[in-house]
Design an enzyme around this catalytic site. Structure first.
Site, PDB file in Angstrom:
ATOM      1  N   TYR A  27       0.836  -1.210   0.000  1.00 49.30           N
ATOM      2  CA  TYR A  27       0.000   0.000   0.000  1.00 49.30           C
ATOM      3  C   TYR A  27       0.877   1.270   0.000  1.00 49.30           C
ATOM      4  CZ  TYR A  27      -4.062  -2.918   1.394  1.00 49.30           C
ATOM      5  OH  TYR A  27      -5.061  -3.859   1.458  1.00 49.30           O
ATOM      6  N   GLU A 114       0.441 -10.989  -3.136  1.00 49.92           N
ATOM      7  CA  GLU A 114       1.270 -12.197  -3.129  1.00 49.92           C
ATOM      8  C   GLU A 114       0.765 -13.196  -4.162  1.00 49.92           C
ATOM      9  OE1 GLU A 114       2.071 -13.999   0.701  1.00 49.92           O
ATOM     10  OE2 GLU A 114       1.887 -12.046   1.676  1.00 49.92           O
TER      11      GLU A 114
HETATM   12  P1  TTP Z   1       2.114  -7.520   3.463  1.00 48.25           P
HETATM   13  O1  TTP Z   1       2.662  -8.142   2.222  1.00 48.25           O
HETATM   14  O2  TTP Z   1       2.068  -8.323   4.703  1.00 48.25           O
HETATM   15  O3  TTP Z   1       2.974  -6.226   3.818  1.00 48.25           O
HETATM   16  P2  TTP Z   1       3.633  -5.153   2.870  1.00 48.25           P
HETATM   17  O4  TTP Z   1       3.483  -5.508   1.444  1.00 48.25           O
HETATM   18  O5  TTP Z   1       3.110  -3.815   3.248  1.00 48.25           O
HETATM   19  O6  TTP Z   1       5.143  -5.193   3.318  1.00 48.25           O
HETATM   20  P3  TTP Z   1       6.264  -6.254   2.950  1.00 48.25           P
HETATM   21  O7  TTP Z   1       7.319  -5.492   2.236  1.00 48.25           O
HETATM   22  O8  TTP Z   1       6.722  -6.760   4.278  1.00 48.25           O
HETATM   23  O9  TTP Z   1       5.636  -7.314   2.094  1.00 48.25           O
HETATM   24  O10 TTP Z   1       0.659  -7.005   3.201  1.00 48.25           O
HETATM   25  C1  TTP Z   1       0.272  -6.406   1.946  1.00 48.25           C
HETATM   26  C2  TTP Z   1      -0.627  -5.223   2.207  1.00 48.25           C
HETATM   27  O11 TTP Z   1      -1.788  -5.625   2.888  1.00 48.25           O
HETATM   28  C3  TTP Z   1       0.000  -4.144   3.055  1.00 48.25           C
HETATM   29  O12 TTP Z   1       0.685  -3.191   2.259  1.00 48.25           O
HETATM   30  C4  TTP Z   1      -1.117  -3.554   3.821  1.00 48.25           C
HETATM   31  C5  TTP Z   1      -2.205  -4.618   3.821  1.00 48.25           C
HETATM   32  N1  TTP Z   1      -2.404  -5.211   5.134  1.00 48.25           N
HETATM   33  C6  TTP Z   1      -3.494  -4.785   5.902  1.00 48.25           C
HETATM   34  O13 TTP Z   1      -4.252  -3.924   5.488  1.00 48.25           O
HETATM   35  N2  TTP Z   1      -3.686  -5.353   7.123  1.00 48.25           N
HETATM   36  C7  TTP Z   1      -2.871  -6.326   7.616  1.00 48.25           C
HETATM   37  O14 TTP Z   1      -3.069  -6.818   8.732  1.00 48.25           O
HETATM   38  C8  TTP Z   1      -1.741  -6.754   6.815  1.00 48.25           C
HETATM   39  C9  TTP Z   1      -0.784  -7.800   7.324  1.00 48.25           C
HETATM   40  C10 TTP Z   1      -1.562  -6.162   5.598  1.00 48.25           C
END
Ligand code: TTP
Ligand code: MG
Length: 398
Positions: A27, A114
């Site tokens: 995000y 993912e």
């Molecule tokens: P993630 O892939 O867990 O985190 P991220 O992409 O922000 O960081 P990373 O570089 O560690 O991968 O989650 C993807 C998105 O999902 C994240 O940007 C925000 C959202 N999200 C939520 O809204 N609530 C949550 O509890 C989690 C874990 C993520």
């Protein structure tokens, strides 16, 4: 029974190449891409009272994911906060990222940012045509040592090394790898048998392809992501989180056990806080502890499906295929509220959520021609947190 259960772990197919992708600080990256002037500033994305994610500039300044806003601001007073409650731009970004990735193999979406991909076919194509062995990229879990002919078979990390020197920058051993690759490529082109047995080498070629995929995603969408490469989904996912952001890691099958053993059971995808607690009560804190428990014990405690999964997972075994599940079967919107004790309040909440759902239904209709058949309201009540639901067949077209 014991025999049957253990047999279910299935044959390990070491000849697959699975890549797992996770967009970095998704995000936050989306928000910064829309506002390039924020590139070098700490940026957090908020939902309600939480900073759900932040960019890596902010993380280096001590802001973790899922921090309360007050806490995040205390740690980093310069943190730029952006409201991220409207998921529309993130869904749109997710769609184009997945479109790019899906050109390279079968794609299984695992959330908005993912995906697991089976890229075996594309890797095999490259394997039997020309391979540019000078462009290996990324990190490798496995101790790449020894003379050229022995490199891949001796790629093991001792438990002590698995967290540190076990992650070898491939470039450190480039000369030896190049020699090995050249000799293998020569033999493999004449023998399907050699190709099958050299799972490690396929993963190396996979690393090369994954670097190309990450580059394509960045070039075509602007997004950077990290990736893991392994012979199954479980290991590829674990590898993906090892070196972030904007990096990729490959775990060799021969190094998987040493890599897994010291990990906390919580690292196993699907093991949440509650299961971690139950496992602790059974004296299981790390993966190595779990390896000592019989499949019957695990199935007795968690049921057949989960028990068998855990028995396999702690051994680095995951025979599940990458499945393209197509369009989601349901669309949902959700929110958490502090207070909802009357029908009137419930109606207000549903009305505030409805516009987003309706917009997505329209978008879905354009793409698939589908209309929804049923409407389901789900809720959890503070305290027991059990999910309850009521379903109604739609009597009119939404
Ligand atoms: P993630 O892939 O867990 O985190 P991220 O992409 O922000 O960081 P990373 O570089 O560690 O991968 O989650 C993807 C998105 O999902 C994240 O940007 C925000 C959202 N999200 C939520 O809204 N609530 C949550 O509890 C989690 C874990 C993520
Ligand atoms: Mg992510």
């Amino acid at each position: 029974m014991a025999r049957r259960l253990e047999e279910e772990e299935g044959e390990q197919d070491d000849s697959r190449v699975i890549a797992y992708f996770d967009v970095d600080c998704f995000y936050a990256q989306a928000e910064v891409l829309r506002r390039p002037y924020l590139q070098d500033r700490p940026v957090g994305v908020t939902q309600k009272f939480l900073v759900v994610t932040c960019n890596y500039v902010a993380r280096r300044l001590g802001v973790p994911k899922m921090a309360p806003i007050d806490e995040a601001k205390r740690r980093c007073p310069d943190l730029v906060l952006i409201n991220g409650e409207d998921l529309t731009p993130y869904r749109a970004a997710s769609k184009i990222i997945m479109q790019v990735l899906s050109r390279f193999g079968t794609l299984e979406r695992r959330g908005l940012d993912e995906a697991a991909l089976d890229i075996t076919e594309e890797v095999r194509k490259r394997f039997s045509s020309s391979i540019n062995v000078n462009t290996f990229q990324g990190h490798l879990v496995g101790n790449v040592t020894g003379n050229a002919p022995d490199i891949l078979s001796s790629a093991e990390a001792s438990p002590a090394e698995s967290e540190t020197s076990g992650k070898v920058e491939i470039s450190q051993s480039r000369e030896a790898l190049e020699n090995r690759c050249l000799s293998l490529a020569h033999t493999a082109s004449t023998s399907a048998e050699v190709l099958r047995r050299q799972g490690d080498f396929l993963l190396m070629v996979g690393s090369h392809l994954v670097a190309e995929m990450r580059e394509a995603v960045e070039k075509e969408t602007g997004y950077r992501c990290s990736s893991g490469i392994a012979h199954n989904k479980l290991l590829a996912k674990l590898a993906c989180s090892l070196n972030k952001p904007n990096k990729q890691t490959c775990i060799l099958p021969s190094a998987a056990d040493n890599f897994l053993r010291p990990l906390s059971v919580r690292k196993i995808p699907g093991v949440g806080q509650r299961m971690e607690g139950t496992l602790k009560e059974m004296g299981i804190g790390i993966v190595e502890d779990m390896q000592r428990v019989s499949v019957q014990q695990l199935c007795g405690k968690f049921g057949h499906r989960v028990g068998q999964f855990l028995y396999n997972a702690c051994r680095g075994i995951d025979p599940t295929p990458v499945v393209d599940k197509g369009h989601a079967k349901s669309l949902s919107v959700e929110d958490s509220v502090r207070n909802c004790t009357s029908l009137h309040q419930a109606k207000d909440i549903i009305q505030s959520l409805a516009p987003d759902l309706l917009a997505r239904l329209d978008e879905d209709k354009l793409e698939t021609g589908r209309r929804p058949q049923a409407f389901v309201v789900k809720w959890r009540v503070q305290g027991n947190w059990m999910l309850e639901h009521k379903e109604s067949v739609l009597w009119c077209e939404l």
